[in-house]
Design an enzyme around this catalytic site. Sequence first.
Site, PDB file in Angstrom:
ATOM      1  N   LYS B  85       0.807  -1.221   0.000  1.00 53.82           N
ATOM      2  CA  LYS B  85       0.000   0.000   0.000  1.00 53.82           C
ATOM      3  C   LYS B  85       0.842   1.275   0.000  1.00 53.82           C
ATOM      4  CE  LYS B  85      -4.185  -1.755   0.032  1.00 53.82           C
ATOM      5  NZ  LYS B  85      -5.054  -1.519  -1.144  1.00 53.82           N
ATOM      6  N   GLU B 107     -10.095   5.774   2.684  1.00 60.04           N
ATOM      7  CA  GLU B 107     -10.891   4.657   3.191  1.00 60.04           C
ATOM      8  C   GLU B 107      -9.937   3.520   3.502  1.00 60.04           C
ATOM      9  OE1 GLU B 107     -10.249   5.133   0.079  1.00 60.04           O
ATOM     10  OE2 GLU B 107      -9.577   3.134  -0.534  1.00 60.04           O
ATOM     11  N   SER B 374       1.667  -9.608  -1.053  1.00 58.51           N
ATOM     12  CA  SER B 374       1.356  -8.179  -0.977  1.00 58.51           C
ATOM     13  C   SER B 374       1.461  -7.608   0.426  1.00 58.51           C
ATOM     14  CB  SER B 374      -0.047  -7.934  -1.534  1.00 58.51           C
ATOM     15  OG  SER B 374      -0.979  -8.769  -0.874  1.00 58.51           O
TER      16      SER B 374
END
Lengths: 266, 396
Positions: B85, B107, B374
């Site tokens: 991220k 969000e 990830s």
Amino acid sequence: MTTYRQTFAKLKHAALIPFFVIGDPDYDTSLEIIKAAIDAGADVLELGIPFSDPIADGPTIQKADIRALAASMTTAKALRFIKAVTDYKPLPVGLLVYYNIVYRYGPQKFFNDFKAAGGSSVLVADLSIDDEAEITPLAEAAGLETVFMVTPNTEAERAERIARKSTGFIYTVSTLGVTGERQSLSETVKPLIKRLKGMTDTPVCVGFGISTPQHAKEIAAAGADGIIIGSRLVKIIEQNLGDKPKLLRELQAFLTEARSALSLDV
Amino acid sequence: MKHKGRFGSFGGFYVPEVLIPALEEIEAAFDTYVADPQFLADLNDLYSNYAGRPTPLYFARRFSAQVGFKVYVKREDLLHGGAHKVNNTLGQGLLAKYMGKTKLIAETGAGQHGLATAMIGALFGMETKIFMGATDVARQNVNVHKMKLCGAEVVPVSGGTGTLKDAINDALRYWISHVQDTFYLFGTAGGPHPYPSIVRHFQTPIGREARRQCLDALGRLPDLVCACVGGGSNAIGIFSGFIDDRDVRLVGVEGAGRGLDTHEHCATLAKGSVGVLHGAQTYVLQDENGQIHETECISAGLDYPGVGPEHAWLKDSGRAQYVTADDESVLDVFHLFTRTEGIIPALESSHALAWLASQKGKLPPETIAVVNLSGRGDKDVSIVEDRMQARRGAND
């Protein structure tokens, strides 16, 4: 001449346009509420089909959507509902809907069925003028008028384009925000109305945050052709879910007062 | 808007009029700075020295022995914050800074994007608000604490199921009301244009590095590249490096939750139909009236009834293939991977591992698979423990 232009031309004052979510809190009560609003002097109606993810709406209308969906409102039922409303009194009915509802039903069929139910215009809350070609030809083929939104941050050239593509009226958003009650009117709204009236002869109706008869009167005095009142009315429903006679009484009292505030304006 | 933001017929910018000027401003800034030497120098410096790029491509030898073919792991879990991220939040955060914005909103589902945004808010000294579903706040409270430690305000959202979809709704509503000074730092390769293109762009280092690392280490490209898909940002990041390599099979893995025959899954591409949600035309999980379904999945980060529009296009064009893994197989592989490699994978990434494990005996032993790990699974340890207790209870 179009339905809205005829309606607005005939009126001696700004049109009173209540907004309700179809089926809030349930089909039968919702129909009673809307008939009461018509009896109290609504000139035009703006109705919404409930949606699970209404991003342009504040908590009050979101809760109304949830109530209506919990009472198993569907697109087909909503169209039947509109027919019942226009059978009661043939006044112009504008629809405020999120695109996925239209998309899923099939846009051409949706517009045709809405027209057949007595509807006048469609505003798709999450479809901007940039994508108007996805709906405008279909709405016109169905014999409907189109309505698009102008907001306080819409640039002049874009506002002109929106005015040209709006055959019914321009839905003028009074403030940068979602639907919901406000203590006071935003400072941007009156200059925005004047700007639009100077730019186009398309009728200008104003919504979002108009919460008192005094607000309505001020907006009318600024030159608006119609005043859309939503969250304030939906709040009356929310606050009186257990007492239908009181709900109808309060609703009619508010609309009667708003109506006379608008009439005094001329 | 300058560009249409379409991937085939998918994408676009289906938003209320009030957001158009804000999206136009972001589109214009992105077009300007994406090729600006100073912006690129700043971003690359942050990627290397703040986030920890490049990440290794690691040969998971013992896990490979278990599944019967070669599995190489792209270690995005080693990045600062513990997930891919940060690639996106550094990029968008820097963009916001160059634009002169002083406030960030975002969000979050699992909390990884919220945390990555909160970190960048602290780094750049920006006021940060994170919208998070109340259900997710409860199941990801470690990340909630970390966000608060970074100085962010966490706003719990209770509408709907209190998950990612509802957090996006409320973040959009807030943005509509604060559009003039606030930058919405969108977390996945979805939402209205220009976000799918922006997020993809800032995630492309994953694929670019993985491709080069494969060529360097193996002298050839992998046979397949695999990643989990919720909104799809980590998957589009790694896929982007290989899309033009037509012989490389691309596999996206969605969450089958408690089963595809139930409503308790989030397999949008497998079970959804085309609709319009959160500004994009894409596949969505919806009923016959166009009302959006609530979703259910062991990993909060995949728990979303939509998907990035480029994935919808990759599916329909046949370039990528989308499959699913259910909660139980994810739990199994979570343990298998941790015990064979000493790496705790995020439950999101475990979906990709679970699909690989399901291919045991189906893929030839010489197969080279690259999987995007990830994120790391520290945040998921208590969820896994609860589910394992429930499983033991059911077996008693």
